[in-house]
Design an enzyme around this catalytic site. Structure first.
Site, PDB file in Angstrom:
ATOM      1  N   ARG A 150     -23.487   1.480  34.870  1.00 30.07           N
ATOM      2  CA  ARG A 150     -23.629   2.162  36.153  1.00 30.07           C
ATOM      3  C   ARG A 150     -23.343   1.197  37.305  1.00 30.07           C
ATOM      4  O   ARG A 150     -23.322  -0.026  37.138  1.00 30.07           O
ATOM      5  CB  ARG A 150     -25.047   2.723  36.310  1.00 30.07           C
ATOM      6  CG  ARG A 150     -25.348   3.904  35.430  1.00 30.07           C
ATOM      7  CD  ARG A 150     -26.814   4.315  35.515  1.00 30.07           C
ATOM      8  NE  ARG A 150     -27.697   3.333  34.880  1.00 30.07           N
ATOM      9  CZ  ARG A 150     -29.023   3.462  34.817  1.00 30.07           C
ATOM     10  NH1 ARG A 150     -29.613   4.514  35.356  1.00 30.07           N
ATOM     11  NH2 ARG A 150     -29.759   2.547  34.210  1.00 30.07           N
ATOM     12  N   LYS A 207     -30.254  -1.535  38.205  1.00 30.33           N
ATOM     13  CA  LYS A 207     -31.353  -2.078  37.414  1.00 30.33           C
ATOM     14  C   LYS A 207     -31.915  -3.345  38.049  1.00 30.33           C
ATOM     15  O   LYS A 207     -31.283  -3.983  38.897  1.00 30.33           O
ATOM     16  CB  LYS A 207     -30.895  -2.382  35.987  1.00 30.33           C
ATOM     17  CG  LYS A 207     -30.562  -1.146  35.176  1.00 30.33           C
ATOM     18  CD  LYS A 207     -31.724  -0.174  35.062  1.00 30.33           C
ATOM     19  CE  LYS A 207     -32.852  -0.699  34.192  1.00 30.33           C
ATOM     20  NZ  LYS A 207     -33.990   0.259  34.113  1.00 30.33           N
ATOM     21  N   TYR A 258     -34.059  -0.118  40.997  1.00 28.83           N
ATOM     22  CA  TYR A 258     -35.175   0.117  40.087  1.00 28.83           C
ATOM     23  C   TYR A 258     -35.757  -1.244  39.704  1.00 28.83           C
ATOM     24  O   TYR A 258     -35.024  -2.125  39.247  1.00 28.83           O
ATOM     25  CB  TYR A 258     -34.714   0.830  38.814  1.00 28.83           C
ATOM     26  CG  TYR A 258     -34.299   2.269  39.003  1.00 28.83           C
ATOM     27  CD1 TYR A 258     -35.232   3.231  39.386  1.00 28.83           C
ATOM     28  CD2 TYR A 258     -32.995   2.680  38.775  1.00 28.83           C
ATOM     29  CE1 TYR A 258     -34.862   4.563  39.545  1.00 28.83           C
ATOM     30  CE2 TYR A 258     -32.618   3.999  38.931  1.00 28.83           C
ATOM     31  CZ  TYR A 258     -33.557   4.936  39.319  1.00 28.83           C
ATOM     32  OH  TYR A 258     -33.189   6.248  39.484  1.00 28.83           O
ATOM     33  N   HIS A 315     -39.483  -1.496  38.281  1.00 27.48           N
ATOM     34  CA  HIS A 315     -40.467  -1.307  37.212  1.00 27.48           C
ATOM     35  C   HIS A 315     -41.277  -2.587  36.985  1.00 27.48           C
ATOM     36  O   HIS A 315     -41.391  -3.094  35.875  1.00 27.48           O
ATOM     37  CB  HIS A 315     -39.790  -0.853  35.912  1.00 27.48           C
ATOM     38  CG  HIS A 315     -39.068   0.451  36.025  1.00 27.48           C
ATOM     39  ND1 HIS A 315     -39.721   1.655  36.210  1.00 27.48           N
ATOM     40  CD2 HIS A 315     -37.743   0.761  35.998  1.00 27.48           C
ATOM     41  CE1 HIS A 315     -38.841   2.643  36.280  1.00 27.48           C
ATOM     42  NE2 HIS A 315     -37.638   2.132  36.169  1.00 27.48           N
ATOM     43  N   GLU A 325     -38.216   3.599  42.066  1.00 28.24           N
ATOM     44  CA  GLU A 325     -39.140   4.436  41.299  1.00 28.24           C
ATOM     45  C   GLU A 325     -40.452   4.734  42.013  1.00 28.24           C
ATOM     46  O   GLU A 325     -41.209   5.602  41.560  1.00 28.24           O
ATOM     47  CB  GLU A 325     -39.432   3.805  39.926  1.00 28.24           C
ATOM     48  CG  GLU A 325     -40.288   2.553  39.949  1.00 28.24           C
ATOM     49  CD  GLU A 325     -39.507   1.275  40.166  1.00 28.24           C
ATOM     50  OE1 GLU A 325     -40.111   0.197  40.057  1.00 28.24           O
ATOM     51  OE2 GLU A 325     -38.292   1.356  40.440  1.00 28.24           O
ATOM     52  N   ASP A 362     -39.339   1.514  29.864  1.00 25.07           N
ATOM     53  CA  ASP A 362     -39.111   0.596  30.985  1.00 25.07           C
ATOM     54  C   ASP A 362     -40.330   0.499  31.900  1.00 25.07           C
ATOM     55  O   ASP A 362     -40.351  -0.292  32.837  1.00 25.07           O
ATOM     56  CB  ASP A 362     -37.865   0.982  31.789  1.00 25.07           C
ATOM     57  CG  ASP A 362     -37.906   2.403  32.331  1.00 25.07           C
ATOM     58  OD1 ASP A 362     -38.911   3.104  32.111  1.00 25.07           O
ATOM     59  OD2 ASP A 362     -36.923   2.811  32.977  1.00 25.07           O
TER      60      ASP A 362
END
Length: 376
Positions: free
Chosen positions: A15, A75, A94, A96, A118, A270
């Site tokens: 991506r 990511k 993101y 996490h 997120e 994740d």
């Protein structure tokens, strides 16, 4: 503002954080966009398209990080990116954090401004930047689970939808949010018998009304889970607590209750995972087996369908990217509580409670990191 988009370097992550259409929108507002060469290639966007949209192409990731005021990614940064991140540099991606103590401490040390997709949250408690990837991951969970039920891949050898005269597979979905709803719809559409669990009775009533006849709803608790896993062929973990670790709904001892070849897909991996025996895997090596149970625990599932994922993600992120670029992160967060909730780590301080609790770190009130507007 100067915006940089590096190429994703996580295993099999194809991506990209910005499409050429996104570049066009940013350029219309007077911003400068730098794209690392071939960053969009895996998603079907070449350098020429970005250049035509007004971006400047840079050959290396180091150059992108060095020049950008805001880094937009898909990511979380990985270890080789940590030294490239500058103090006060805004990273929008993101993260996490609650699933990675190493990443949390690295971003604290770099004193970056970390705004996590997120945890951006609307007043109705929906997560607008998690929804598009949750929709992809929920549908993919069934697609991948169906594949790994095949005998050559160590599954039970069951066709998800069955055939006339042969019962379909039984699918258990834990969690009735976006991921779980999409997974249940996909599994039901393929003809499986689906049980969808959640702890919210109001949500279960709603799901019972909208789901096809081959989907049953059930209250989620340990007793019911233990009963259902004995007869389930595919189990999908789809539980999320925003910004915090997912709870372990399936524990190590429960594997003994499952039939050999049962497939587990933990979409929450994740965020720490809701299946105790799940640890993150990659698209290159997606599964492992414990007690004859197949575990699929890829942490970036939507990366396998990058065109769909990239376009869906950019559709959701670009309004927020524009706000951050137009106003700067502090003013944008003061003006928009959705973005404010996205702040996790700022200049070495943890400002999101779920992250502080996960790693027993001091929590700084987010208001402390937003400097007061100086009256003119």
């Amino acid at each position: 503002m100067v915006i940089g988009v590096p190429k994703e370097i996580k295993n099999n992550e194809n991506r990209v954080a910005l499409t050429p259409a996104g570049v066009t929108e940013l350029r219309k507002h007077g911003h400068t966009v730098y794209i690392q060469s071939t960053a969009g290639a895996g998603s079907g966007f070449d350098d020429e398209e970005y250049a035509a949209a007004g971006a400047t192409i840079l050959p290396t990731i180091e150059e992108v990080y060095a020049i950008a005021e805001m880094i937009v990614k898909v990511k979380e940064p990985i270890a080789q990116e940590y030294p490239l991140i500058k103090e006060n540099q805004l990273l929008f991606t993101y993260f996490h954090f609650a699933s990675s103590e190493e990443l949390t401490h690295a971003m604290i040390a770099q004193k970056a401004v970390c705004l996590a997709y997120e945890t951006v949250e609307k007043t109705d408690r929906s997560l607008p930047l998690l929804i598009p990837m949750s929709e992809v991951a929920g549908r993919m969970a069934v697609q991948e689970g169906a594949k790994y039920l095949e005998k050559p891949l160590k599954g039970r050898g069951i066709l998800l939808g069955g055939v006339p005269g042969v019962k379909p597979a039984r699918v258990l979905v834990l969690g009735g949010g976006i991921v779980g709803t999409q997974a249940a719809k996909m599994a039901a559409g393929l003809g499986a018998h689906v049980t969808l669990m959640d702890v919210n009775l109001t949500r279960l009533r709603y799901l019972s009304d909208i789901m096809p006849e081959n989907v049953d709803t059930m209250m989620s608790n340990e007793y019911n889970i233990r009963a259902e896993i004995k007869q389930s062929d595919l189990i999908i973990g789809a539980v999320l607590i925003p910004g915090a670790k997912a709870p372990h709904l399936i524990t190590r001892d429960m594997l003994k209750l499952m039939r050999p070849g049962t497939v587990l897909v933990d979409v929450a991996v994740d965020q720490g995972g809701c299946i105790e025996t799940c640890t993150p895997t990659t698209h290159e090596n997606p599964t492992f087996i414990i007690d004859d149970v197949v575990h699929y625990c890829v942490a970036n599932m939507p990366g396998a369908v990058p065109y769909t994922s990239t376009v869906a993600l950019t559709n959701a992120t670009i309004p927020y990217v524009l706000q951050l670029a137009n106003k700067g992160w502090q003013q944008a967060c003061r003006d928009n509580e959705e973005l404010l909730k996205g702040l996790n780590v700022v200049n070495g301080k943890v400002v999101y409670s779920g992250v502080a609790e996960a790693w027993e770190l001091p929590l700084t009130p987010v208001s402390d990191v937003l400097r007061k507007v100086i009256a003119v």
